[in-house]
Design an enzyme around this catalytic site. Structure first.
Site, short mmCIF file in Angstrom:
data_model
loop_
_atom_site.label_atom_id
_atom_site.label_comp_id
_atom_site.label_asym_id
_atom_site.label_seq_id
_atom_site.Cartn_x
_atom_site.Cartn_y
_atom_site.Cartn_z
N THR A 72 -5.84 -7.16 10.60
CA THR A 72 -6.15 -5.91 9.88
C THR A 72 -5.68 -4.69 10.65
O THR A 72 -5.02 -3.81 10.10
CB THR A 72 -7.68 -5.80 9.65
OG1 THR A 72 -8.11 -6.93 8.90
CG2 THR A 72 -8.03 -4.52 8.92
N ASN B 205 -1.89 -0.07 7.14
CA ASN B 205 -1.39 -1.40 7.49
C ASN B 205 -0.52 -2.06 6.41
O ASN B 205 -0.42 -3.28 6.36
CB ASN B 205 -2.55 -2.30 7.92
CG ASN B 205 -3.66 -2.35 6.89
OD1 ASN B 205 -3.48 -1.87 5.77
ND2 ASN B 205 -4.79 -2.93 7.24
N TYR C 175 -12.66 -2.83 -3.33
CA TYR C 175 -13.23 -2.91 -1.98
C TYR C 175 -14.76 -2.83 -2.05
O TYR C 175 -15.38 -2.16 -1.23
CB TYR C 175 -12.67 -1.82 -1.08
CG TYR C 175 -11.26 -2.06 -0.56
CD1 TYR C 175 -10.91 -3.26 0.10
CD2 TYR C 175 -10.27 -1.10 -0.70
CE1 TYR C 175 -9.63 -3.47 0.58
CE2 TYR C 175 -8.98 -1.31 -0.20
CZ TYR C 175 -8.67 -2.50 0.44
OH TYR C 175 -7.39 -2.71 0.94
N GLU D 28 -9.78 -10.21 -7.95
CA GLU D 28 -8.81 -9.11 -7.83
C GLU D 28 -7.69 -9.21 -8.87
O GLU D 28 -7.27 -8.21 -9.43
CB GLU D 28 -8.25 -9.07 -6.40
CG GLU D 28 -9.32 -8.68 -5.39
CD GLU D 28 -8.93 -8.86 -3.94
OE1 GLU D 28 -7.76 -9.17 -3.65
OE2 GLU D 28 -9.81 -8.67 -3.07
N PHE E 295 -16.36 4.31 6.96
CA PHE E 295 -14.94 4.64 6.83
C PHE E 295 -14.41 4.49 5.40
O PHE E 295 -13.22 4.67 5.17
CB PHE E 295 -14.09 3.79 7.80
CG PHE E 295 -14.32 2.31 7.69
CD1 PHE E 295 -15.19 1.64 8.55
CD2 PHE E 295 -13.66 1.57 6.71
CE1 PHE E 295 -15.39 0.26 8.45
CE2 PHE E 295 -13.85 0.20 6.60
CZ PHE E 295 -14.72 -0.45 7.47
N LYS F 160 0.84 -1.21 0.00
CA LYS F 160 0.00 0.00 0.00
C LYS F 160 0.88 1.26 0.00
O LYS F 160 2.09 1.18 0.24
CB LYS F 160 -0.93 -0.05 1.22
CG LYS F 160 -1.93 -1.22 1.17
CD LYS F 160 -2.88 -1.20 2.35
CE LYS F 160 -3.88 -2.36 2.27
NZ LYS F 160 -4.88 -2.29 3.38
N ARG G 155 -2.13 -14.21 3.99
CA ARG G 155 -2.95 -13.53 5.01
C ARG G 155 -2.30 -13.69 6.39
O ARG G 155 -2.28 -12.75 7.18
CB ARG G 155 -4.37 -14.12 5.03
CG ARG G 155 -5.18 -13.88 3.77
CD ARG G 155 -5.75 -12.51 3.68
NE ARG G 155 -6.70 -12.20 4.74
CZ ARG G 155 -7.36 -11.05 4.79
NH1 ARG G 155 -7.17 -10.10 3.87
NH2 ARG G 155 -8.19 -10.81 5.78
N ARG H 235 2.30 -6.63 9.43
CA ARG H 235 1.62 -5.52 10.11
C ARG H 235 2.10 -5.39 11.55
O ARG H 235 2.21 -4.28 12.08
CB ARG H 235 0.10 -5.73 10.03
CG ARG H 235 -0.42 -5.52 8.59
CD ARG H 235 -1.80 -6.10 8.41
NE ARG H 235 -2.42 -5.70 7.13
CZ ARG H 235 -3.58 -6.18 6.69
NH1 ARG H 235 -4.24 -7.09 7.40
NH2 ARG H 235 -4.07 -5.78 5.54
N1 LIG Z 1 -12.73 0.66 10.82
C1 LIG Z 1 -11.87 1.04 9.88
N2 LIG Z 1 -11.43 2.31 9.82
C2 LIG Z 1 -10.57 2.73 8.87
N3 LIG Z 1 -10.06 1.93 7.91
C3 LIG Z 1 -10.45 0.65 7.92
C4 LIG Z 1 -11.37 0.13 8.90
N4 LIG Z 1 -11.57 -1.20 8.64
C5 LIG Z 1 -10.80 -1.47 7.58
N5 LIG Z 1 -10.13 -0.38 7.14
C6 LIG Z 1 -9.20 -0.31 5.99
O1 LIG Z 1 -9.78 -1.04 4.93
C7 LIG Z 1 -8.95 -2.12 4.55
C8 LIG Z 1 -9.80 -3.30 4.14
O2 LIG Z 1 -10.47 -3.85 5.26
P1 LIG Z 1 -10.71 -5.42 5.39
O3 LIG Z 1 -11.81 -5.60 6.39
O4 LIG Z 1 -10.86 -6.03 4.03
O5 LIG Z 1 -9.36 -5.92 6.09
P2 LIG Z 1 -8.18 -6.81 5.49
O6 LIG Z 1 -8.75 -7.86 4.59
O7 LIG Z 1 -7.30 -7.25 6.62
O8 LIG Z 1 -7.35 -5.74 4.66
P3 LIG Z 1 -7.10 -5.70 3.07
O9 LIG Z 1 -8.41 -6.01 2.38
O10 LIG Z 1 -6.59 -4.30 2.81
O11 LIG Z 1 -6.08 -6.78 2.83
C9 LIG Z 1 -8.07 -2.37 5.77
O12 LIG Z 1 -6.86 -2.98 5.45
C10 LIG Z 1 -7.87 -0.98 6.31
O13 LIG Z 1 -6.84 -0.29 5.61
MG LIG Z 2 -9.85 -7.38 2.84
#
Ligand SMILES: Nc1ncnc2c1ncn2[C@@H]1O[C@H](COP(=O)(O)OP(=O)(O)OP(=O)(O)O)[C@@H](O)[C@H]1O
Ligand SMILES: [Mg+2]
Length: 141
Positions: free
Chosen positions: A91, A117, A49, A131, A57, A9, A85, A102
């Site tokens: 996350t 992250n 996303y 993706e 958010f 990122k 993962r 992370r």
């Molecule tokens: N509550 C929150 N507030 C702000 N940003 C958030 C929040 N939850 C998630 N994010 C952001 O959105 C991204 C995607 O969330 P997701 O729930 O898919 O987590 P992840 O699968 O661990 O991360 P990613 O999809 O980026 O690999 C997170 O990596 C983070 O950068």
């Molecule tokens: Mg994710």
């Protein structure tokens, strides 16, 4: 063999963590198949996303992910989707264990609430397919 989609990122790129992250993949024996510096657009992020677009958010995610260039790629290996993962960690960096990317390189959210992250990884075989095709086209599958 399995493939997954990953992103280093914008914070990972601007903080100079690209080499550290790629080194961990290579050390694990994963093969880097695609690797490209990109500037994400709001349109692409809405698709990437899609499950989070309606969350309050989401604007923070958009701001974060468009804040600078990112490195998008595809890696290949046995069970690479779940392994990657695990290597990323939780996350929210406040919950990420030491030894994970992370947990080793990111901080708990500050007052802005943004979760910076460092890395992304597809969370299932379906997401990986979607993706990879979204970022690199179906030829990359
Ligand atoms: N509550 C929150 N507030 C702000 N940003 C958030 C929040 N939850 C998630 N994010 C952001 O959105 C991204 C995607 O969330 P997701 O729930 O898919 O987590 P992840 O699968 O661990 O991360 P990613 O999809 O980026 O690999 C997170 O990596 C983070 O950068
Ligand atoms: Mg994710």
């Amino acid at each position: 063999m399995e493939k997954t989609f990953f992103i280093i990122k914008p914070d990972g790129v601007s903080r100079g963590l690209v080499g550290h992250v790629l080194h961990r993949m290579e050390r694990r024996g994963f093969v880097i198949e695609r690797l490209e510096m990109r500037q994400a657009t709001p349109e692409l992020l809405r698709e990437h996303y899609a499950a989070l677009v309606d969350k309050p958010f989401f604007p923070k995610i958009e701001e974060y992910m468009t804040s600078g260039p990112l490195l998008a790629g595809v890696i290949k290996g046995n069970r690479v989707i779940s392994s990657w993962r695990t290597m990323m960690g939780a996350t929210n960096p406040k919950d990420a264990l030491p030894g994970t990317i992370r947990g080793d390189y990111a901080q708990a959210p500050g007052d802005s609430g943004g979760i910076f992250n460092v890395v992304h990884g597809s969370d299932s075989a379906e997401s990986a397919k979607k993706e990879i095709a979204l970022w690199f086209g179906s030829d990359a599958l």
